[in-house]
Design a protein around this motif. Structure first.
Motif, PDB file in Angstrom:
ATOM      1  N   ILE A   6       0.859  -1.195   0.000  1.00 56.85           N
ATOM      2  CA  ILE A   6       0.000   0.000   0.000  1.00 56.85           C
ATOM      3  C   ILE A   6       0.886   1.233   0.000  1.00 56.85           C
ATOM      4  N   THR A   7       0.745   2.091  -1.023  1.00 56.97           N
ATOM      5  CA  THR A   7       1.381   3.411  -0.925  1.00 56.97           C
ATOM      6  C   THR A   7       0.353   4.325  -0.257  1.00 56.97           C
ATOM      7  N   GLY A   8       0.831   5.292   0.523  1.00 58.09           N
ATOM      8  CA  GLY A   8      -0.118   6.165   1.233  1.00 58.09           C
ATOM      9  C   GLY A   8      -0.715   5.473   2.443  1.00 58.09           C
ATOM     10  N   ILE A   9       0.031   4.521   3.026  1.00 58.53           N
ATOM     11  CA  ILE A   9      -0.509   3.730   4.156  1.00 58.53           C
ATOM     12  C   ILE A   9      -0.709   4.582   5.409  1.00 58.53           C
ATOM     13  N   THR A  10      -0.006   5.726   5.490  1.00 58.58           N
ATOM     14  CA  THR A  10      -0.174   6.582   6.675  1.00 58.58           C
ATOM     15  C   THR A  10      -1.398   7.499   6.569  1.00 58.58           C
ATOM     16  N   TYR A  16      -7.313   2.294   7.022  1.00 64.52           N
ATOM     17  CA  TYR A  16      -8.483   1.392   6.945  1.00 64.52           C
ATOM     18  C   TYR A  16      -8.189   0.187   6.068  1.00 64.52           C
ATOM     19  N   LEU A  17      -7.492   0.415   4.937  1.00 66.32           N
ATOM     20  CA  LEU A  17      -7.220  -0.699   4.025  1.00 66.32           C
ATOM     21  C   LEU A  17      -6.259  -1.705   4.662  1.00 66.32           C
ATOM     22  N   ALA A  18      -5.232  -1.203   5.359  1.00 69.35           N
ATOM     23  CA  ALA A  18      -4.271  -2.104   6.001  1.00 69.35           C
ATOM     24  C   ALA A  18      -5.001  -3.021   6.990  1.00 69.35           C
ATOM     25  N   LYS A  19      -5.865  -2.428   7.784  1.00 68.63           N
ATOM     26  CA  LYS A  19      -6.622  -3.211   8.771  1.00 68.63           C
ATOM     27  C   LYS A  19      -7.505  -4.244   8.065  1.00 68.63           C
ATOM     28  N   MET A  31       4.410   1.683   2.018  1.00 70.65           N
ATOM     29  CA  MET A  31       5.491   2.615   1.682  1.00 70.65           C
ATOM     30  C   MET A  31       5.280   3.911   2.465  1.00 70.65           C
ATOM     31  N   VAL A  32       6.351   4.371   3.122  1.00 73.39           N
ATOM     32  CA  VAL A  32       6.245   5.614   3.902  1.00 73.39           C
ATOM     33  C   VAL A  32       7.378   6.567   3.513  1.00 73.39           C
ATOM     34  N   SER A  36      11.129  14.171   9.627  1.00 72.55           N
ATOM     35  CA  SER A  36      11.960  14.386  10.812  1.00 72.55           C
ATOM     36  C   SER A  36      11.231  13.952  12.078  1.00 72.55           C
ATOM     37  N   THR A  37       9.901  13.767  11.948  1.00 77.84           N
ATOM     38  CA  THR A  37       9.142  13.203  13.067  1.00 77.84           C
ATOM     39  C   THR A  37       8.523  11.910  12.571  1.00 77.84           C
ATOM     40  N   LEU A  38       7.868  11.172  13.442  1.00 77.97           N
ATOM     41  CA  LEU A  38       7.241   9.918  13.014  1.00 77.97           C
ATOM     42  C   LEU A  38       5.719  10.104  12.958  1.00 77.97           C
ATOM     43  N   PRO A  39       5.203  10.509  11.797  1.00 81.39           N
ATOM     44  CA  PRO A  39       3.781  10.856  11.756  1.00 81.39           C
ATOM     45  C   PRO A  39       2.897   9.658  11.416  1.00 81.39           C
ATOM     46  N   PHE A  40       3.091   8.547  12.105  1.00 77.86           N
ATOM     47  CA  PHE A  40       2.349   7.347  11.727  1.00 77.86           C
ATOM     48  C   PHE A  40       1.182   7.095  12.679  1.00 77.86           C
ATOM     49  N   GLU A  41       0.531   8.166  13.148  1.00 77.64           N
ATOM     50  CA  GLU A  41      -0.455   7.973  14.214  1.00 77.64           C
ATOM     51  C   GLU A  41      -1.643   7.114  13.796  1.00 77.64           C
ATOM     52  N   ARG A  42      -2.034   7.186  12.507  1.00 79.76           N
ATOM     53  CA  ARG A  42      -3.210   6.414  12.088  1.00 79.76           C
ATOM     54  C   ARG A  42      -2.946   4.903  12.084  1.00 79.76           C
ATOM     55  N   ILE A  43      -1.673   4.515  11.959  1.00 82.43           N
ATOM     56  CA  ILE A  43      -1.382   3.068  11.909  1.00 82.43           C
ATOM     57  C   ILE A  43      -0.578   2.622  13.131  1.00 82.43           C
ATOM     58  N   ALA A  44      -0.628   3.455  14.185  1.00 76.42           N
ATOM     59  CA  ALA A  44       0.170   3.154  15.383  1.00 76.42           C
ATOM     60  C   ALA A  44      -0.158   1.775  15.948  1.00 76.42           C
ATOM     61  N   ASP A  45      -1.431   1.382  15.892  1.00 79.12           N
ATOM     62  CA  ASP A  45      -1.818   0.090  16.474  1.00 79.12           C
ATOM     63  C   ASP A  45      -1.522  -1.088  15.537  1.00 79.12           C
ATOM     64  N   LEU A  46      -1.011  -0.795  14.333  1.00 82.01           N
ATOM     65  CA  LEU A  46      -0.776  -1.878  13.359  1.00 82.01           C
ATOM     66  C   LEU A  46       0.707  -2.163  13.137  1.00 82.01           C
ATOM     67  N   THR A  47       1.580  -1.329  13.694  1.00 85.59           N
ATOM     68  CA  THR A  47       2.995  -1.393  13.285  1.00 85.59           C
ATOM     69  C   THR A  47       3.656  -2.756  13.547  1.00 85.59           C
ATOM     70  N   GLU A  48       3.149  -3.497  14.519  1.00 89.50           N
ATOM     71  CA  GLU A  48       3.708  -4.832  14.776  1.00 89.50           C
ATOM     72  C   GLU A  48       3.313  -5.824  13.693  1.00 89.50           C
TER      73      GLU A  48
END
Ligand code: NDP
Ligand code: GDR
Length: 328
Positions: A6-10, A16-19, A31-32, A36-48
């Motif tokens: 998925i491109t645009g996974i963040t 929603y698609l990743a889930k 793909m991310v 300089s910061t880690l703006p992955f808040e929408r997929i924070a619960d999926l990173t594992e």
């Protein structure tokens, strides 16, 4: 095991698609862009559960290497400069990412493995100044922003690679879809977040632009299923994904404020700064083809969507205030 990239996974849809794909048993890669910061808040619960790779739609070689490394069976191209007002300020960047970016990823697929199934996130913004209502797959395009023009280019490149190289490349012409994960600059989330802040005394008014604009708003969680269904079909094609009902920005405001027993007229201020050089005044899609050929139907109604967004923002603002108090 089926492997999805998925491109645009963040982004909103990426999360929603990743889930959705994880629940279907896919191995999910995303793909991310490096920041300089880690703006992955929408997929924070999926990173594992997912694998993230650095990359950018601006970098052809990185895309080729990524596809080679991941060996996906399906690629969902959701990445884009997706905010229409920004596309007027940054038309070249928008063209590079939202338009040419599609060609770059199609080229990567064509180079590495032509069996990969490809989904392109096309948009109802391509209809722009509408020729007919409701808009369907055959309605002519007349985009009204650099974003819409770029999406139209990406759309036709997807069609062209399907016809030229026999790629399984499908394009979903998705109408506006929203959720509690929507970016706060888009009008629906701007409203729901403001309602929650007003209730909690953090904001006193809400400044908006064109209240008469009409959109066919659906729920993002429903729409990612349509993306997946397109890649499970026997043949690649283009599909309109919409609810078939339209509402004005004003109606969205009324319902959102009513949810917390407030009158929207007391808080909403029209501010010309939020008018666009050219706006899309009305959009309403005809999802018959997706219903008949994919068996897809939207499940969440407009009213349920507004309530879901306001309720979630009420919880979020409450939590933000609590956190600020704890840190004070
Ligand atoms: P978002 O704006 O929430 O997400 C966009 C994503 O694209 C983010 O992950 C962003 O990454 C990524 N991105 C931006 N520029 C680049 C780049 N140069 N290289 C790689 N990634 C990049 O969009 P949505 O989730 O709402 O929409 C998904 C797709 O569907 C988009 O293409 C959008 O144009 C399209 N679309 C959306 C509709 C909607 O109503 N939501 C309707 C129709 C089409 P980062 O987090 O780093 O910024
Ligand atoms: P849109 O979504 O441009 O349709 O693109 P947005 O929510 O930004 O605007 C919808 C309509 O609301 C009017 N509007 C305002 N919009 C914003 N953002 N802020 C305001 O204050 C405001 N006031 C009124 C706008 O003029 C417009 O008519 C979205 C994006 O997700 C695209 O990527 C996607 O392709 C399309 O939906 C389908």
């Amino acid at each position: 095991m089926r492997v999805a990239l998925i491109t645009g996974i963040t982004g909103q849809d990426g999360a929603y698609l990743a889930k959705f794909l994880l629940a279907k048993g896919y191995q999910v890669h995303g793909m991310v862009r490096r920041g300089s910061t880690l703006p992955f808040e929408r997929i924070a619960d999926l990173t594992e559960k997912i694998t993230l790779h650095q990359g950018d739609l601006l970098d052809q070689m990185a895309l080729n290497r990524l596809i080679e490394r991941v060996q996906p069976s399906e690629v969902y191209n959701l990445a884009a400069q997706s905010f229409v007002p920004t596309s007027f300020d940054q038309p070249i960047l928008t063209g590079e990412v939202t338009g040419l970016g599609v060609t770059r990823i199609l080229e990567a697929i064509r180079t590495v493995d032509t069996n990969i199934r490809f989904y392109q996130a096309s948009s109802s913004e391509m209809f722009g100044k509408v020729y007919e209502e409701p808009q369907r797959e055959t309605t002519p395009f007349w985009p009204r922003s650099p974003y819409g023009v770029s999406k139209m280019y990406g759309h036709w490149m997807t069609v062209n690679y399907r016809e030229s190289y026999n790629l399984f490349a499908s394009s979903g012409i998705l109408f506006n879809h929203e959720s509690p994960l929507r970016g706060t600059e888009f009008v629906t989330r701007k409203i729901s977040y403001a309602v929650a802040k007003i209730v909690h005394g953090q904001q006193s008014e809400l400044r908006l632009g064109n209240l008469d604009a009409e959109r066919d708003w659906g729920f993002a969680g429903d729409y990612v299923e349509a993306m997946w269904l397109m890649l499970q079909a026997d043949t690649p094609d283009d599909f309109v994904v919409a609810t078939g009902q339209k509402h004005t920005v004003r109606e969205f405001c009324r319902l959102a404020f009513e949810r917390v027993n407030l009158e929207w007229e007391k808080y909403v201020v029209v501010d010309e700064r939020f008018y666009r050089p050219a706006d899309v005044n009305t959009l309403c899609g005809d999802p018959s083809k997706a219903r008949e050929e994919l068996g897809w139907e939207p499940k969440v109604s407009f009213e349920q969507l507004v309530h879901m967004m306001v309720d979630e923002d009420m919880k979020r603002v409450k939590a933000e205030i609590k956190l600020a108090e704890e840190q004070a």
